[in-house]
Every structure is written in structure tokens, then in C-alpha cells.
Design a protein around this motif. Sequence first.
Motif, PDB file in Angstrom:
ATOM      1  N   SER A   1       0.563  -1.006   0.549  1.00 51.67           N
ATOM      2  CA  SER A   1      -0.165   0.184   0.300  1.00 51.67           C
ATOM      3  C   SER A   1       0.904   1.074   0.009  1.00 51.67           C
ATOM      4  O   SER A   1       0.337   2.227  -0.127  1.00 51.67           O
ATOM      5  N   LEU A   2       2.501   1.231   1.089  1.00 52.04           N
ATOM      6  CA  LEU A   2       2.701   2.031   0.505  1.00 52.04           C
ATOM      7  C   LEU A   2       3.654   2.598  -1.123  1.00 52.04           C
ATOM      8  O   LEU A   2       3.296   3.763  -1.159  1.00 52.04           O
ATOM      9  N   VAL A   3       3.417   1.682  -1.846  1.00 53.20           N
ATOM     10  CA  VAL A   3       4.640   1.225  -2.768  1.00 53.20           C
ATOM     11  C   VAL A   3       3.554   2.181  -3.675  1.00 53.20           C
ATOM     12  O   VAL A   3       3.614   3.331  -4.156  1.00 53.20           O
ATOM     13  N   PHE A   4       2.197   1.995  -3.124  1.00 55.37           N
ATOM     14  CA  PHE A   4       0.544   2.346  -4.365  1.00 55.37           C
ATOM     15  C   PHE A   4       0.733   3.824  -3.640  1.00 55.37           C
ATOM     16  O   PHE A   4       0.626   4.790  -4.768  1.00 55.37           O
ATOM     17  N   LEU A   5       1.225   4.426  -2.440  1.00 50.97           N
ATOM     18  CA  LEU A   5       0.838   5.531  -1.963  1.00 50.97           C
ATOM     19  C   LEU A   5       1.725   6.544  -2.658  1.00 50.97           C
ATOM     20  O   LEU A   5       1.430   7.619  -3.661  1.00 50.97           O
TER      21      LEU A   5
ATOM     22  N   GLY B 129       2.561  -6.896  -5.181  1.00 52.02           N
ATOM     23  CA  GLY B 129       4.202  -6.994  -4.682  1.00 52.02           C
ATOM     24  C   GLY B 129       5.370  -6.753  -5.801  1.00 52.02           C
ATOM     25  O   GLY B 129       6.036  -8.335  -5.746  1.00 52.02           O
ATOM     26  N   LEU B 130       4.862  -6.642  -6.846  1.00 47.60           N
ATOM     27  CA  LEU B 130       6.261  -6.652  -8.072  1.00 47.60           C
ATOM     28  C   LEU B 130       7.000  -5.412  -8.294  1.00 47.60           C
ATOM     29  O   LEU B 130       7.995  -5.289  -8.656  1.00 47.60           O
ATOM     30  N   ALA B 131       6.786  -4.830  -7.257  1.00 56.25           N
ATOM     31  CA  ALA B 131       7.323  -3.271  -7.547  1.00 56.25           C
ATOM     32  C   ALA B 131       7.735  -3.064  -6.055  1.00 56.25           C
ATOM     33  O   ALA B 131       6.754  -2.928  -5.437  1.00 56.25           O
ATOM     34  N   ASN B 132       8.860  -1.827  -5.609  1.00 62.47           N
ATOM     35  CA  ASN B 132       8.976  -1.957  -4.029  1.00 62.47           C
ATOM     36  C   ASN B 132       9.220  -0.555  -3.870  1.00 62.47           C
ATOM     37  O   ASN B 132       9.297   0.440  -5.068  1.00 62.47           O
ATOM     38  N   LEU B 133       9.788  -0.378  -3.085  1.00 57.10           N
ATOM     39  CA  LEU B 133       9.099   1.532  -2.618  1.00 57.10           C
ATOM     40  C   LEU B 133      10.836   1.753  -3.323  1.00 57.10           C
ATOM     41  O   LEU B 133      10.133   3.463  -4.139  1.00 57.10           O
ATOM     42  N   TRP B 134      11.286   1.311  -3.963  1.00 56.79           N
ATOM     43  CA  TRP B 134      13.249   1.848  -4.104  1.00 56.79           C
ATOM     44  C   TRP B 134      12.198   1.923  -6.061  1.00 56.79           C
ATOM     45  O   TRP B 134      12.466   3.725  -6.262  1.00 56.79           O
TER      46      TRP B 134
END
Length: 648
Positions: free
Chosen positions: A295-299, A615-620
Motif C-alpha cells: 500500500s505504501l508503494v501504491f501511495l 507485490g512486483l514493485a518495491n519502494l525504491w
Amino acid sequence: MACNCASHNHTEDTAQHHEHEQDHASARWKTYLPAALSLTMLVLGLLAEHVIKIDGFTSWVRFIYYAIAYLPVGWPVAVHGIKLAFAGDIFTEFTLMSLAGIGAFYIGEYPEGVAVMVFYTIGELFQDAAVNRAKKNIKSLLDIRPDKATVIRNNETLTVKPQDIQTGEILQVKPGEKVPLDGELLNSSAAFNTAALTGESLPRTIDAGQPVLAGMIVQDKLIQIRVTRLYEDSSLSRILDMVQRATSRKAKTENYIRTIARIYTPIVVFLALCILVLPYFFEASYHFNNWLYRSLVFLVVSCPCALVISVPLGYFGGIGAASQNGILFKGSNYMDILTRVNTLIFDKTGTLTKGVFKVNKTVDVSLPEREWLPLLLAVEAGSTHPVALAVADYAGRNTPHLQADHLEEIAGHGLKAQVEGKTVLAGNLKLMQQFDIALNANITAEADTLIAVAIDGKLAGYLTFADELKADSEATIKQLHALGIKTMMLSGDKQSVTDTIAKKLGVDKAYGDLLPQHKLQKVEEVKQNPTAIVAFAGDGINDAPVLALSDVGIAMGGLGSDAAIETADMVIQNDQPSRIIRAIRIGKATRRIVWQNITLAFGVKAIVMILGAGGLANLWEAVFADVGVALLAVLNAMRIQRMDFDRY
């Protein structure tokens, strides 16, 4: 003493300039320091963790270190978000980034929490720099008013501020210097560089008595100018004011994006919450921290700053590019409307024609020219209308100068006055008919523009005039037709003259014998068609109502009246009709770039948001996607300043 004062003032100005530069450098350093500090600490922390692998860099030590690294960039963003939240604006990019950073710290992803805020801040700094540069380009392009002016007072030359000079005073300007105030040339002639005002690279020769405008650069000789306008009323001051105010009038696309951003942000916050909560009800091995991370990645990816910044930046670039071409838009909204115009209506005299009349011939009817011409000259003496100037030029200095009394202007018809005890009428045939003046067959058959003169109720004689087409008028009409734009010409001149000009140019429709109210009626008739988007181009004070009524009012600014320039939505500084084509091309290029940015931002964000939720992309990757899209949009928006608009 004057020289000493000027030298002292110059020293003071230099010192103030250096002081201003130092203050600016200090402010710039303070702006970039937090991001530089946090980025340095982030890099050192990653080296300590993954390269050097320091044993003690774990647990609370690691948390405290990254928390300190986070504060320089995270604290200002969080405070700004809290202030906006208390003001009622909860769902902003500041809130999104703060939630993402704090959430990353909560699940133990400290470096990513710092990275979110560091790269967001760097992206914002790049965007702010681009916006400031665009605004600075617009201002520096036109704000070329000299700080000093040389004025002749009591036979002495003094260096003073332009603000301290009054109308009627004599200025002296050297070759290579900028003219500080509007005035009239006292030399026999001189050459000027007018690029800052008109976008024209070729020098322009101005003769004695003709207007010289602030911002022009003297090229060939020392000149003297009699000031006709105060500093704050000069053409350059008004132009600068127009362009600066233009950035506050938003295009529909710009307002639309800002509205979307207000709706879009709460929606993505809700979706991020759904990504966090809903899997709990459907997944047996639900792991809170895992879904919080998604959800953080999405934000982070959903942050709308790339849209909110790059769209107005595109319009800033368009306004600046137009200014470089001698075209002043009073708002990006008018630039947008111009790209959709499908009917362009022109005034004739001074817009498609040069508005510089010459007397073709004079015809005596009941009196010889030597008797009626001085009376006509007296009536026309106070007028600045091109026809009146042509009469004065034809009459010359040898014609006796008489005084006109009880001068009365009859709108759209002409003038009435008492001269030497005689009642004199000077104007078109409608004026003669209004006062029941008998007309012969010769005058009614004249195809050219004319002024008839009646003395004590009897036609005395008349003059006919010729006006030349502007060099680019015919090409302008052809290019408008190629763009699918209908053309119309309205004129107060005779229908026969109007038809002749219209035929030469290829104008679709032409109407002559029109008073100002009739022009207004014609435009209203066109606007009754709900699909019609109308632009009107004119230059006279009588065009002001029509300019105001049109969807886009275009004033021909070089020769145009103040009323027309003030009322219009855009101004063509060099009076060339072909610049309207250039303005349309600049508007279309700007609109194209704006929509490229919108498509790019929404497209990339949508892809990475889906990957993040899965879940295929991270925060970076989310951070680089957000900042990368923003920077690409900014670079694309700045591209407009270097475009060749002749290719569009």
C-alpha cells in the motif's frame, strides 16, 4: 556635480547588486542543504550496512541514524501537510509522502523511508527550479527597462531614474542604449532594434515626430526624444504587466488537472487502504507488514505532483515562447481557446491594411481647393485618424492654419465645426446625407475611400484616398483557410472598397459601411451559432467592444489604440497579421506538450501502481518512477522554448 552623483549612484547600485546576489546565493544554499544532508547520510548508511558491514550498525543505532537522516527532508514536508490538513486540505502530496515515509519506518524499512522523502524533495527542487526559470525567462525577456535615463534640464545633461522624468522633457540616448520611456523622435531619423518588443530581428527606421517606445535600442546615432508617457504608463511597463498577469489566468486544461488532483488524491488513499485491509478477509496467511508495504508503494507512485507542476510549466513555456515572437497572451486560457478558433474576423484598416493613407486626388465641386482645403484642415487638425494625417500631409505647410470652434464628432460619419463663421462638415457620404447635402453622380460613383467637404449646406469638394495591404495579409488568409478557419472582414469603409480588398485577399465574407454598433451586431450574429468559436483582430478604439465580445480578442499592438490593447486577450506587437498564425501554432504546440505530460504521468503511474499492488514493485522503484516521471514531464515542458514553430 551631476557626474559625481551619477558615479555615486552607480557605486551604490553595484553594492546593492552584489548584496542581492549574496542574499540569493545564501537562500539557494539553504534551500538545497536539507536534501544534500539527508542524501549524504542515506548513502553513508547504505555503505555502512551493505558494503563496509559495520557490526554495531543494527537495531536502535540503525533506527536513530536513519531517523536523523529523515528529519531534514521529512519534517518540513510533514509540517506543511499538517498545516494544510488543519486548513481543511487533508489529501495532499505532502500527506501521501509523509504516510509513506512513516509507514516504511514502522515496518523497519528505514533506508527506503528516507529514500522516499529524499527523492521526493529532490524532485520538488528540480520542479521548483524549472518553474522559477520559466517565470524568470518571461520576466527577463521583457523587463529590460533601463535603471537610468539621461535628461536635458536647463541646458545640462543629468542622469536620473526614469520614474523621476515628466512628460514633455527631452531625453538623450546614445547608440547601444535602451530607450527608457515612450516619446517622439526629435532627430530627422534613426535606426532602432525593436526585438524585445516585436520579436523582429531587422532594425526599424523611425522618422522625426514618430513614436519611439521604451525598450527599443538605438543603433546608429545619438538621439533626442520628447517624453510622451510616464514610466509606469510606458508600452514596456504595460507589456510586462500583461505577461506577469497572464500566468494567473489558468487554461481550462490546467484548472481541470488541479480539480482532478483534488479528487484523485483521496481516491488513491482509499485504494491504498483497501490494498492494506481487504486481503485480510480473503487470504489465510495474511501478513500485515507485507500488505502495508504494498500500500505504501501504491501511495508513493500515486503522488500527483508531476501533473500539478508540469502542466502549468508547459503553459509558462508557451507564454514565454509567444513573448519571444512578439505575441502577448493575457492568460493561458486564451492560448487554449485560440487553438480551437474556427472563425477569424478582421477589421480592415490598420489590421489587414497598413492604415497609412495617401491622397489620390482632389475634386472641386462648388469651390476651388484653395478655399475649402484650409477649412477641412482646421476641422481635422486635432484628429489622429490615418485619414486626417493624410490630409495634413497633403495640405503641407503652405496651407493657412485656421481655428475650428464648436467641434462635434458624429460617430462613424465625420466631423462638424464652425470655421471663420462658416459651418463645415467633413466626413463620408452618410454624413452628407444626414445633413441633406446634395451629392452629384461623380462622388456617389467613387470606389475609393473619400472625405467630402460641405460648407454652409453645400458640397464644396472631396478627396479620395488609397491604403496599401500589409505584405503578409494575403498569406495569412491562405494559411487560415489551410487550417480550416473561416475568415470575415468588417469595415467602416465603403462597401466597394471593402469588396475590392476582400477579393484581393480571398476573405470568405466582407461587410462595409459599418458603424461600431454594426460591427458588434455582425459578431453577435456569428456567435449565435453554438459551434462558432470567434476571434476578432482589430486596432482602433472603435474595435474595443467587438474585441471584448469575441472569444479571443486580438489587438494589433504596434499601431493599435490603448483601448484596443487593454480590451484584447492577446496583443500582436509588430502589427503583422501572420503572427496570428504563429500564435495558433505556439498554442497548439503548448497544448500538445501538456497532453503528452498528462498521458505520460497517468500511463507510467498506472502501470507501477498495479505492479506495486501485486507485490512486483518495491519502494525504491516507486520513488524512481514518481520522481522520474516528474523530471521527464518538466524537461518535456521546457522543450517548447526551443521549438521551431514554422514547422507546425
